[in-house]
Scaffold this motif. Structure first.
Motif, PDB file in Angstrom:
ATOM      1  N   MET A   1       0.822  -1.196   0.000  1.00  0.00           N
ATOM      2  CA  MET A   1       0.000   0.000   0.000  1.00  0.00           C
ATOM      3  C   MET A   1       0.864   1.258   0.000  1.00  0.00           C
ATOM      4  SD  MET A   1      -2.951   1.428   0.247  1.00  0.00           S
ATOM      5  CE  MET A   1      -3.687   2.909   0.826  1.00  0.00           C
ATOM      6  N   ARG A   2       1.915   1.252   0.831  1.00  0.00           N
ATOM      7  CA  ARG A   2       2.776   2.432   0.905  1.00  0.00           C
ATOM      8  C   ARG A   2       3.472   2.706  -0.416  1.00  0.00           C
ATOM      9  NH1 ARG A   2       5.113   2.410   6.891  1.00  0.00           N
ATOM     10  NH2 ARG A   2       4.167   4.371   7.461  1.00  0.00           N
ATOM     11  N   SER A   3       3.958   1.645  -1.065  1.00  0.00           N
ATOM     12  CA  SER A   3       4.679   1.871  -2.310  1.00  0.00           C
ATOM     13  C   SER A   3       3.742   2.384  -3.396  1.00  0.00           C
ATOM     14  CB  SER A   3       5.379   0.590  -2.766  1.00  0.00           C
ATOM     15  OG  SER A   3       4.439  -0.414  -3.051  1.00  0.00           O
ATOM     16  N   THR A   4       2.508   1.912  -3.408  1.00  0.00           N
ATOM     17  CA  THR A   4       1.538   2.397  -4.390  1.00  0.00           C
ATOM     18  C   THR A   4       1.249   3.871  -4.163  1.00  0.00           C
ATOM     19  OG1 THR A   4       0.533   0.211  -4.463  1.00  0.00           O
ATOM     20  CG2 THR A   4      -0.755   2.031  -5.348  1.00  0.00           C
ATOM     21  N   LEU A   5       1.085   4.252  -2.921  1.00  0.00           N
ATOM     22  CA  LEU A   5       0.836   5.654  -2.593  1.00  0.00           C
ATOM     23  C   LEU A   5       2.034   6.519  -2.979  1.00  0.00           C
ATOM     24  CD1 LEU A   5      -1.111   7.662  -1.295  1.00  0.00           C
ATOM     25  CD2 LEU A   5      -0.033   7.155   0.892  1.00  0.00           C
ATOM     26  N   GLY A   6       3.233   6.047  -2.694  1.00  0.00           N
ATOM     27  CA  GLY A   6       4.435   6.795  -3.036  1.00  0.00           C
ATOM     28  C   GLY A   6       4.628   6.953  -4.533  1.00  0.00           C
ATOM     29  N   VAL A   7       4.422   5.869  -5.274  1.00  0.00           N
ATOM     30  CA  VAL A   7       4.564   5.939  -6.727  1.00  0.00           C
ATOM     31  C   VAL A   7       3.490   6.853  -7.313  1.00  0.00           C
ATOM     32  CG1 VAL A   7       4.387   4.599  -8.859  1.00  0.00           C
ATOM     33  CG2 VAL A   7       5.738   3.737  -6.954  1.00  0.00           C
ATOM     34  N   SER A   8       2.280   6.777  -6.771  1.00  0.00           N
ATOM     35  CA  SER A   8       1.206   7.658  -7.242  1.00  0.00           C
ATOM     36  C   SER A   8       1.546   9.125  -6.987  1.00  0.00           C
ATOM     37  CB  SER A   8      -0.110   7.311  -6.549  1.00  0.00           C
ATOM     38  OG  SER A   8      -0.495   6.004  -6.846  1.00  0.00           O
ATOM     39  N   ALA A   9       2.088   9.405  -5.816  1.00  0.00           N
ATOM     40  CA  ALA A   9       2.483  10.779  -5.491  1.00  0.00           C
ATOM     41  C   ALA A   9       3.589  11.258  -6.423  1.00  0.00           C
ATOM     42  CB  ALA A   9       2.931  10.867  -4.039  1.00  0.00           C
ATOM     43  N   LEU A  10       4.564  10.401  -6.693  1.00  0.00           N
ATOM     44  CA  LEU A  10       5.643  10.782  -7.612  1.00  0.00           C
ATOM     45  C   LEU A  10       5.108  11.008  -9.019  1.00  0.00           C
ATOM     46  CD1 LEU A  10       8.549   8.449  -6.461  1.00  0.00           C
ATOM     47  CD2 LEU A  10       8.415  10.941  -6.251  1.00  0.00           C
ATOM     48  N   ALA A  11       4.186  10.163  -9.463  1.00  0.00           N
ATOM     49  CA  ALA A  11       3.594  10.337 -10.795  1.00  0.00           C
ATOM     50  C   ALA A  11       2.828  11.659 -10.868  1.00  0.00           C
ATOM     51  CB  ALA A  11       2.687   9.165 -11.124  1.00  0.00           C
ATOM     52  N   LEU A  12       2.092  11.996  -9.810  1.00  0.00           N
ATOM     53  CA  LEU A  12       1.369  13.275  -9.789  1.00  0.00           C
ATOM     54  C   LEU A  12       2.332  14.462  -9.779  1.00  0.00           C
ATOM     55  CD1 LEU A  12      -1.596  12.530  -7.376  1.00  0.00           C
ATOM     56  CD2 LEU A  12      -1.700  12.958  -9.839  1.00  0.00           C
ATOM     57  N   LEU A  13       3.418  14.342  -9.028  1.00  0.00           N
ATOM     58  CA  LEU A  13       4.424  15.412  -9.029  1.00  0.00           C
ATOM     59  C   LEU A  13       5.047  15.574 -10.416  1.00  0.00           C
ATOM     60  CD1 LEU A  13       6.264  14.871  -5.635  1.00  0.00           C
ATOM     61  CD2 LEU A  13       4.897  16.844  -6.319  1.00  0.00           C
ATOM     62  N   PHE A  14       5.314  14.456 -11.081  1.00  0.00           N
ATOM     63  CA  PHE A  14       5.885  14.506 -12.430  1.00  0.00           C
ATOM     64  C   PHE A  14       4.917  15.200 -13.390  1.00  0.00           C
ATOM     65  CE2 PHE A  14       6.570  12.437 -16.604  1.00  0.00           C
ATOM     66  CZ  PHE A  14       7.835  12.925 -16.861  1.00  0.00           C
ATOM     67  N   ILE A  15       3.655  14.790 -13.355  1.00  0.00           N
ATOM     68  CA  ILE A  15       2.653  15.395 -14.239  1.00  0.00           C
ATOM     69  C   ILE A  15       2.447  16.870 -13.900  1.00  0.00           C
ATOM     70  CG2 ILE A  15       0.199  15.352 -14.846  1.00  0.00           C
ATOM     71  CD1 ILE A  15       0.394  12.264 -14.507  1.00  0.00           C
ATOM     72  N   GLY A  16       2.435  17.182 -12.608  1.00  0.00           N
ATOM     73  CA  GLY A  16       2.310  18.583 -12.198  1.00  0.00           C
ATOM     74  C   GLY A  16       3.472  19.431 -12.673  1.00  0.00           C
ATOM     75  N   GLY A  17       4.676  18.884 -12.601  1.00  0.00           N
ATOM     76  CA  GLY A  17       5.849  19.606 -13.098  1.00  0.00           C
ATOM     77  C   GLY A  17       5.779  19.840 -14.599  1.00  0.00           C
ATOM     78  N   LEU A  18       5.337  18.813 -15.327  1.00  0.00           N
ATOM     79  CA  LEU A  18       5.182  18.987 -16.778  1.00  0.00           C
ATOM     80  C   LEU A  18       4.139  20.049 -17.084  1.00  0.00           C
ATOM     81  CD1 LEU A  18       5.314  15.315 -18.122  1.00  0.00           C
ATOM     82  CD2 LEU A  18       7.119  17.045 -18.150  1.00  0.00           C
TER      83      LEU A  18
END
Length: 81
Positions: A1-18
């Protein structure tokens, strides 16, 4: 669960940065052909750093996951002999 949340947060940060990099041009508050405004420069730098950092973290996570899979696979092969 933690890794899914972390990867999701990183993906959102990546998309937000783009989005921060593209927003001045997509929304149109940076006129085409004009000198970049301070807001555009800020968006491009912050967005680029955010997207770059998130991308590096995602690649590191994927490399660690692959390393763990390889370790488990090697361990499974060693125990069958």
């Amino acid at each position: 669960m933690r890794s899914t949340l972390g990867v999701s947060a990183l993906a959102l940060l990546f998309i937000g940065g783009l989005w921060l990099v593209a927003a001045p041009f997509a929304v149109g508050y940076q006129p085409r052909g004009d000198e970049w405004t301070d807001a555009t420069v800020n968006d491009v730098w912050v967005g680029g750093l955010l997207a770059g950092g998130a991308f590096v973290a995602l690649v590191a996570y994927a490399a660690d996951a692959l390393r763990e899979l390889a370790r488990r696979g090697r361990h499974a092969v060693d125990t069958t002999h």
